[in-house]
Design an enzyme around this catalytic site. Sequence first.
Site, PDB file in Angstrom:
ATOM      1  N   TYR A   1      -3.420  -0.170  -4.827  1.00  0.00           N
ATOM      2  CA  TYR A   1      -3.073  -1.544  -4.476  1.00  0.00           C
ATOM      3  C   TYR A   1      -4.165  -2.128  -3.591  1.00  0.00           C
ATOM      4  O   TYR A   1      -4.241  -1.812  -2.410  1.00  0.00           O
ATOM      5  CB  TYR A   1      -1.732  -1.543  -3.750  1.00  0.00           C
ATOM      6  CG  TYR A   1      -1.231  -2.885  -3.289  1.00  0.00           C
ATOM      7  CD1 TYR A   1      -1.000  -3.906  -4.200  1.00  0.00           C
ATOM      8  CD2 TYR A   1      -0.973  -3.135  -1.949  1.00  0.00           C
ATOM      9  CE1 TYR A   1      -0.514  -5.139  -3.786  1.00  0.00           C
ATOM     10  CE2 TYR A   1      -0.487  -4.369  -1.525  1.00  0.00           C
ATOM     11  CZ  TYR A   1      -0.256  -5.362  -2.443  1.00  0.00           C
ATOM     12  OH  TYR A   1       0.225  -6.571  -2.025  1.00  0.00           O
TER      13      TYR A   1
ATOM     14  N   TYR B   1       0.418  -9.078 -11.851  1.00  0.00           N
ATOM     15  CA  TYR B   1       0.644  -8.596 -10.479  1.00  0.00           C
ATOM     16  C   TYR B   1       1.922  -7.759 -10.401  1.00  0.00           C
ATOM     17  O   TYR B   1       3.025  -8.259 -10.620  1.00  0.00           O
ATOM     18  CB  TYR B   1       0.739  -9.776  -9.522  1.00  0.00           C
ATOM     19  CG  TYR B   1       0.462  -9.427  -8.083  1.00  0.00           C
ATOM     20  CD1 TYR B   1      -0.825  -9.514  -7.578  1.00  0.00           C
ATOM     21  CD2 TYR B   1       1.479  -9.028  -7.230  1.00  0.00           C
ATOM     22  CE1 TYR B   1      -1.092  -9.202  -6.250  1.00  0.00           C
ATOM     23  CE2 TYR B   1       1.218  -8.715  -5.898  1.00  0.00           C
ATOM     24  CZ  TYR B   1      -0.069  -8.805  -5.416  1.00  0.00           C
ATOM     25  OH  TYR B   1      -0.333  -8.499  -4.104  1.00  0.00           O
TER      26      TYR B   1
END
Lengths: 389, 142
Positions: free
Chosen positions: A339, A289
């Site tokens: 994203y 992440y």
Amino acid sequence: MTKRLLGFRDRAAVAGVGYTAFSKDSEVSTLTLACEAVLAALDDAGLEPGDVDGLATHRVGDSAPPSLVGPALGLRPPSWYLDQFGGGSVSHSVVGQAALAVASGVAETVVCYRAINARSEFRMGGTGRPLPASPEVQYQAPYGYVAPPQMYAMYARAHMTKYGTKAEHFGQLAVTQRANATKNPRALMRTPITLDDYLGSRWIAEPFRLLDCCLETDGACALVVTTAERARDLRRPPVLISAAAWGGGHSHLSSGSGDVTVTSAAELAPRLYGMAGAGPRDIDVAQIYDCFTYSVIVQLEDYGFCAKGEGGPYVAEGHTALGGRLPVNTHGGFLSEGYVHGINHIAEAVSQLRGDAGDRQTPGAEVALSTAQPGYVLAATSALILRKG
Amino acid sequence: MSERSERISGRGLIRPIPDRDSAAWWARTARHEFVLQGCDACGTLRFPARVYCHACRSRDWSWRPVEPTGTIESWIVTHQPFTPGAATPYVVVMVRLTAAPDCVMYGNWYRDREPHPGEPVQASFTYVDEELSLINWRPGSE
Ligand SMILES: [Zn+2]
């Protein structure tokens, strides 16, 4: 104990992946994005909408829930659904919980999705909409401390102070991921950057510059989760969900706080690896992440790929590049692909294990790690270990 | 001990929204009292305000005036205006409390230089209005 850790290892699989285009302005609703990604994932798997008996997503009040998406696509009433509150930290738990539902027999074919207009409609973290009424925000917002880049910058500074992590380490990560994105037609940012470009990019919240921060993207992604057995009969090579773990952690926001350079991932990792029967050395490729450069560096440590404090040098030495010891964020990550709040990491992990990642393929990849926001915001985290079926 | 800041009004202050656990803490802060909750059963200090002691689960507690000092755990310099009317750049510090090393507080830092890691700091109360003061931080040596 062993039995508990085994959990549902390898009993569910990802059988389909679907995307919408990524952009700065989709010009459509999140409901439309969700429907498009769900249909694309079903098509990839060779399944029909009528096969779906479960839907799962996570949201922060910014997207279409399963209760809208199901009827919008004329799906039958679901046997199981999940409408999880939360952002990136729970992104991987959605797929983990779908795997649990499928492994238990509660549902057979679950589509997990995340659909956001995170640039054109709902930007993250107090920019452009009211702050959440979290009990902890009151201790931060009056000081102008409201947005995730500020919070991650605060922890990044602590890591720099304690371990000597440098701006150049963050920069090398950004440069490496951009290089990966040049090999990904889906990526929004495909122009190579240099360390000087990184160092010359404007300050957002020191120690973070613009190129420390992920993109803000409109788009959706969906994954079909079904039993391993069924996945073997479908169109695409199955990718098994070897382990899923979620939860844990305590808030660093305002309350009881120990070492702020350690994330919830450090608590989660032993459980995750235990369920998979694997360790860091078994991971061939990782999608970690990357809301910010620092979040990758700290997770490389907390998931055991290097010693605590050595995440920066690990990146600077090139180990996370394509062809390195542990290729990381092979699609360019949130910094350069786009994203979608976590799920596009899982989709890329699936692609790597199917062996269809083209120029950015990690040769012979059999085991992949994919991780969620490591808990600096909202405490919890989640992660998956996937395996070629 | 108290100081009024020009910058805070210029920054477009976001007022805190106290909840049922925290309202009394904000009221004491408005009176420029630096207090934490202390467990009456086991003595553990805690912040932010909440009813249960995380160490012994007792609900018996009282406000404890504590030394308004800490050390700099980390800080940032915000350049991007994330909030309406923000006057950038501005510094936010994360302070580990001397009286309760498990607890951190945030605040602004209004000196011309940036803080140093681990630097001793002391709290100062910034008066906003009768109902609200904010705790900010300055060098412990001042
Ligand atoms: Zn107690």
